[in-house]
Design a protein around this motif. Structure first.
Motif, PDB file in Angstrom:
ATOM      1  N   SER A 127       0.836  -1.204   0.000  1.00 54.52           N
ATOM      2  CA  SER A 127       0.000   0.000   0.000  1.00 54.52           C
ATOM      3  C   SER A 127       0.868   1.251   0.000  1.00 54.52           C
ATOM      4  CB  SER A 127      -0.889   0.044   1.248  1.00 54.52           C
ATOM      5  OG  SER A 127      -1.692  -1.085   1.330  1.00 54.52           O
ATOM      6  N   GLU A 129       3.990   1.537  -1.031  1.00 51.34           N
ATOM      7  CA  GLU A 129       4.658   1.680  -2.337  1.00 51.34           C
ATOM      8  C   GLU A 129       3.709   2.234  -3.383  1.00 51.34           C
ATOM      9  OE1 GLU A 129       6.409  -1.892  -3.778  1.00 51.34           O
ATOM     10  OE2 GLU A 129       8.330  -1.411  -2.835  1.00 51.34           O
ATOM     11  N   ALA A 130       2.467   1.719  -3.375  1.00 46.76           N
ATOM     12  CA  ALA A 130       1.509   2.177  -4.379  1.00 46.76           C
ATOM     13  C   ALA A 130       1.250   3.674  -4.220  1.00 46.76           C
ATOM     14  CB  ALA A 130       0.201   1.396  -4.251  1.00 46.76           C
ATOM     15  N   ALA A 131       1.135   4.126  -2.968  1.00 45.62           N
ATOM     16  CA  ALA A 131       0.883   5.545  -2.731  1.00 45.62           C
ATOM     17  C   ALA A 131       2.056   6.389  -3.214  1.00 45.62           C
ATOM     18  CB  ALA A 131       0.628   5.792  -1.247  1.00 45.62           C
ATOM     19  N   ARG A 132       3.272   5.929  -2.916  1.00 42.31           N
ATOM     20  CA  ARG A 132       4.460   6.667  -3.348  1.00 42.31           C
ATOM     21  C   ARG A 132       4.550   6.672  -4.871  1.00 42.31           C
ATOM     22  NH1 ARG A 132       6.333  10.016  -1.353  1.00 42.31           N
ATOM     23  NH2 ARG A 132       8.544   9.717  -0.957  1.00 42.31           N
ATOM     24  N   ALA A 133       4.216   5.525  -5.483  1.00 42.06           N
ATOM     25  CA  ALA A 133       4.301   5.443  -6.949  1.00 42.06           C
ATOM     26  C   ALA A 133       3.281   6.367  -7.612  1.00 42.06           C
ATOM     27  CB  ALA A 133       4.087   3.995  -7.408  1.00 42.06           C
ATOM     28  N   LEU A 134       2.172   6.655  -6.918  1.00 41.10           N
ATOM     29  CA  LEU A 134       1.173   7.565  -7.483  1.00 41.10           C
ATOM     30  C   LEU A 134       1.583   9.019  -7.327  1.00 41.10           C
ATOM     31  CD1 LEU A 134      -2.075   5.809  -6.255  1.00 41.10           C
ATOM     32  CD2 LEU A 134      -1.554   6.321  -8.641  1.00 41.10           C
ATOM     33  N   GLY A 135       2.683   9.264  -6.618  1.00 47.00           N
ATOM     34  CA  GLY A 135       3.158  10.635  -6.468  1.00 47.00           C
ATOM     35  C   GLY A 135       2.742  11.288  -5.165  1.00 47.00           C
ATOM     36  N   LEU A 136       2.114  10.534  -4.260  1.00 51.21           N
ATOM     37  CA  LEU A 136       1.790  11.107  -2.957  1.00 51.21           C
ATOM     38  C   LEU A 136       3.086  11.367  -2.189  1.00 51.21           C
ATOM     39  CD1 LEU A 136      -1.059   9.885  -3.641  1.00 51.21           C
ATOM     40  CD2 LEU A 136      -1.332   9.496  -1.196  1.00 51.21           C
ATOM     41  N   SER A 137       3.110  12.478  -1.443  1.00 49.36           N
ATOM     42  CA  SER A 137       4.307  12.789  -0.661  1.00 49.36           C
ATOM     43  C   SER A 137       4.368  11.859   0.546  1.00 49.36           C
ATOM     44  CB  SER A 137       4.253  14.233  -0.186  1.00 49.36           C
ATOM     45  OG  SER A 137       3.229  14.380   0.773  1.00 49.36           O
TER      46      SER A 137
ATOM     47  N   ASN B  52      10.779   4.505 -11.505  1.00 52.21           N
ATOM     48  CA  ASN B  52      10.038   5.477 -10.673  1.00 52.21           C
ATOM     49  C   ASN B  52      10.629   5.569  -9.263  1.00 52.21           C
ATOM     50  OD1 ASN B  52       9.144   3.050  -9.681  1.00 52.21           O
ATOM     51  ND2 ASN B  52       6.971   3.566  -9.766  1.00 52.21           N
ATOM     52  N   LEU B  54      11.279   3.509  -6.908  1.00 57.69           N
ATOM     53  CA  LEU B  54      10.938   2.707  -5.740  1.00 57.69           C
ATOM     54  C   LEU B  54      12.208   2.011  -5.278  1.00 57.69           C
ATOM     55  CD1 LEU B  54       7.440   1.176  -6.589  1.00 57.69           C
ATOM     56  CD2 LEU B  54       7.988   3.097  -5.097  1.00 57.69           C
ATOM     57  N   ARG B  80       7.204  10.643 -10.633  1.00 58.47           N
ATOM     58  CA  ARG B  80       6.162   9.684 -10.243  1.00 58.47           C
ATOM     59  C   ARG B  80       4.778  10.115 -10.727  1.00 58.47           C
ATOM     60  NH1 ARG B  80       8.490   8.402  -4.225  1.00 58.47           N
ATOM     61  NH2 ARG B  80       9.850   6.678  -4.848  1.00 58.47           N
ATOM     62  N   ARG B  81       4.573  11.425 -10.849  1.00 61.15           N
ATOM     63  CA  ARG B  81       3.289  11.889 -11.371  1.00 61.15           C
ATOM     64  C   ARG B  81       3.076  11.443 -12.812  1.00 61.15           C
ATOM     65  NH1 ARG B  81       4.275  16.596  -8.186  1.00 61.15           N
ATOM     66  NH2 ARG B  81       5.358  17.677  -9.847  1.00 61.15           N
ATOM     67  N   PHE B  87       1.187  -3.266  -9.970  1.00 58.54           N
ATOM     68  CA  PHE B  87       1.996  -4.233  -9.223  1.00 58.54           C
ATOM     69  C   PHE B  87       1.451  -5.651  -9.362  1.00 58.54           C
ATOM     70  CE2 PHE B  87       2.274  -0.117  -7.199  1.00 58.54           C
ATOM     71  CZ  PHE B  87       3.612   0.012  -6.863  1.00 58.54           C
ATOM     72  N   ASN B  91      -1.876  -4.139  -4.777  1.00 56.96           N
ATOM     73  CA  ASN B  91      -1.591  -3.049  -3.836  1.00 56.96           C
ATOM     74  C   ASN B  91      -2.659  -1.963  -3.814  1.00 56.96           C
ATOM     75  OD1 ASN B  91       0.693  -4.491  -3.508  1.00 56.96           O
ATOM     76  ND2 ASN B  91       2.115  -2.948  -4.238  1.00 56.96           N
ATOM     77  N   PHE B  93      -5.593   0.154  -1.885  1.00 57.27           N
ATOM     78  CA  PHE B  93      -5.693   0.568  -0.487  1.00 57.27           C
ATOM     79  C   PHE B  93      -6.898  -0.134   0.126  1.00 57.27           C
ATOM     80  CE2 PHE B  93      -4.081   4.491  -2.759  1.00 57.27           C
ATOM     81  CZ  PHE B  93      -2.753   4.141  -2.586  1.00 57.27           C
ATOM     82  N   VAL B 109      -2.685  14.835  -5.518  1.00 57.58           N
ATOM     83  CA  VAL B 109      -1.484  15.139  -6.295  1.00 57.58           C
ATOM     84  C   VAL B 109      -1.796  16.102  -7.439  1.00 57.58           C
ATOM     85  CG1 VAL B 109       0.427  14.143  -7.591  1.00 57.58           C
ATOM     86  CG2 VAL B 109      -0.547  12.882  -5.668  1.00 57.58           C
ATOM     87  N   ARG B 153      -6.582   2.926 -11.575  1.00 56.11           N
ATOM     88  CA  ARG B 153      -6.024   3.883 -10.614  1.00 56.11           C
ATOM     89  C   ARG B 153      -4.784   4.571 -11.195  1.00 56.11           C
ATOM     90  NH1 ARG B 153      -3.931   1.751  -4.834  1.00 56.11           N
ATOM     91  NH2 ARG B 153      -2.389   0.744  -6.180  1.00 56.11           N
TER      92      ARG B 153
END
Lengths: 231, 246
Positions: A127, A129-137, B52, B54, B80-81, B87, B91, B93, B109, B153
């Motif tokens: 979860s 990683e997914a948030a970070r990959a979406l660009g969330l800080s 990206n 990670l 990342r934007r 995945f 993943n 939420f 974002v 998403r």
């Protein structure tokens, strides 16, 4: 039962004191627990060692002893501190309310440290990683993903910590705080009816802890709503 | 020729003393569809996860749309934007409904308001053909549906590039096709994609280039036809014989 007439208002005000201690110590307990967990999860070896010492000491000593030591210890410490500025001061009195609140928050906070640490580590790394990959800080990820996941994991243990806090308020009578047990002892001395006086205390505590239990159960049901099986 | 969208130059990546990527050089242009395959532990996932950030590469250069990936949080967030990722284990939420999963990043974002974010979310849910699941939680969906939500998403951010990290490996066989269909649609619409996958049928029909990795290196890079009909490297031949033999 007529022995109790005339004591109701004392019981009422003592219950208010118990609730106040509970609220104040709950807030402090969460703060101590979060600081402890953050220290244990940090990269700093010193912070980890201090947090470990904290949990070992407060989980490994009798709670009533901690209350006594913090009450008398803080009085001694504050007295010597004040004497630095004004040597004529003989003794600084620490309010039993705050010494007691601080003591039980420290005790239960040491358990909460482990609860929060476990909850932090229990969040799905995917979860995050997914948030970070979406660009969330980092902060957004913490607020929107990690916290909502964490509280669901921590809730069952956290409910137990809240019950511990409520019950530990009774320990503070030993340092002379005018709470329920203290009132019951006074009433017993006057009326000579210990069982009646103490059973009232028991019922009041049971009432408070039942409200907390129901509240936690409600939260758990809400938190679980996202895990309903597919239908 | 225009500047490539993705440039990896002499990229090395270590996990402790283990070298996961060895001198990776890769260029991907806009609209290209790349399939990356290779045995497990060959560095495929690590490579796309470096794109990206990670994973952090240890040496060499990675440029995305001309912007170099460094420790600068600002650059990382900007990249990342524009780079979406899907995945292996979805993943999603778990504490949010499908709709909220999709709306989160457009709101936080891209700073869209709620109704705009919802409009975007519904558009892409329709695109992956499950608008009726919008108000369910991820745990109430099948694996294939969850992965389609995950693709939607990523699409909600209108990324320039989509990275797929073994998107069908965690799925039951009967659900693989519904996900591959969505991916093929995206490829046909001109999305720039890098897919780590063992779906060789997908590679054959969709990819512009197939990259074979082994032991952290790019061993072979060829058009699908060339790759499957006439592989050059011995390791590629061995790998293909193993996965295509049954």
């Amino acid at each position: 039962m007529e022995a109790i007439t005339g004591w109701w208002d004392d019981y009422f005000f003592a219950s208010i004191v118990v609730l106040k201690i509970f609220m104040a110590s709950l807030l402090l307990m969460v703060i101590f627990g979060l600081i402890g967990a953050a220290a244990k999860l940090s990269n700093s070896i010193i912070a980890k060692k201090i947090a470990n010492a904290y949990t070992i000491i407060f989980r490994g000593t009798p709670e009533i002893l901690v209350v006594l030591l913090i009450y008398f210890g803080s009085a001694i410490a504050l007295t010597s501190l004040f004497q630095l500025f004004d040597p004529s001061i003989k003794y600084v009195d620490v309010p039993p309310f705050w010494a007691g609140t601080f003591a039980i928050a420290l005790i239960v906070g040491s358990y909460a440290t482990e609860t929060f640490r476990g909850a932090f580590l229990g969040v799905e790394p995917g979860s995050i990683e997914a948030a970070r990959a979406l660009g969330l800080s980092n902060l957004q990820t913490f607020v929107y993903i990690r916290i909502p996941e964490m509280w669901r994991i921590a809730l069952p243990s956290f409910g137990n910590h809240m019950l511990s806090l409520v019950k530990d308020t009774a320990l503070i009578s030993i340092i002379g705080l005018n709470e329920l047990l203290f009132v019951a002892e006074q009433a017993t001395a006057t009326t000579g009816k210990p069982f009646t006086m103490f059973i009232v205390v028991g019922l009041i505590y049971l009432g408070i802890s039942t409200v907390i239990t129901l509240f936690v159960m409600g939260l758990e049901a809400y938190g679980r709503s996202h895990l309903r099986a597919a239908k | 020729m225009t500047q490539p969208l993705i440039q990896m130059q002499n990229v090395d990546k270590f996990f402790g003393s283990f070298q996961a990527l060895k001198n990776i050089n890769l260029e991907v242009h806009k609209g290209e569809r790349i399939v990356v395959c290779g045995p497990s532990g060959s560095g495929k996932s690590t490579m796309i996860r470096c794109i990206n950030r990670l994973e952090k590469h240890n040496s060499g250069k990675i440029l995305i749309g001309g912007r170099e990936l460094t420790d600068s949080e600002k650059d990382i967030d900007a990249v990342r934007r524009e780079v979406g990722m899907v995945f292996q284990s979805f993943n999603l939420f778990p504490h949010m409904t499908v709709l909220r999963n999709l709306m989160l990043a457009p709101q936080l974002v891209r700073k869209n308001n709620k109704s705009k974010a919802k409009e975007i979310a519904m558009k892409y849910l329709e695109r992956v053909k499950i608008p009726d699941q919008a108000n369910k939680y991820p745990s109430q969906l099948s694996g294939g549906q969850q992965q389609r939500v995950a693709i939607a998403r990523a699409l909600c951010m209108s990324p320039e590039i989509l990275l797929f990290d073994e998107p069908t490996s965690a799925l039951d066989p009967e659900m693989i096709n519904e996900v591959l269909e969505v991916m093929e649609d995206l490829a046909n619409e001109g999305m720039t994609m890098i897919c780590v996958t063992h779906e060789m049928g997908f590679a054959r029909s969709v990819a512009d280039r197939v990259i074979f990795m082994d032991l952290g290196e790019i061993v072979e890079e060829a058009s699908p036809q060339e790759f499957f009909e006439n592989p050059k490297n011995e390791r590629t031949k061995l790998f293909l014989s193993q996965i295509l033999s049954h």
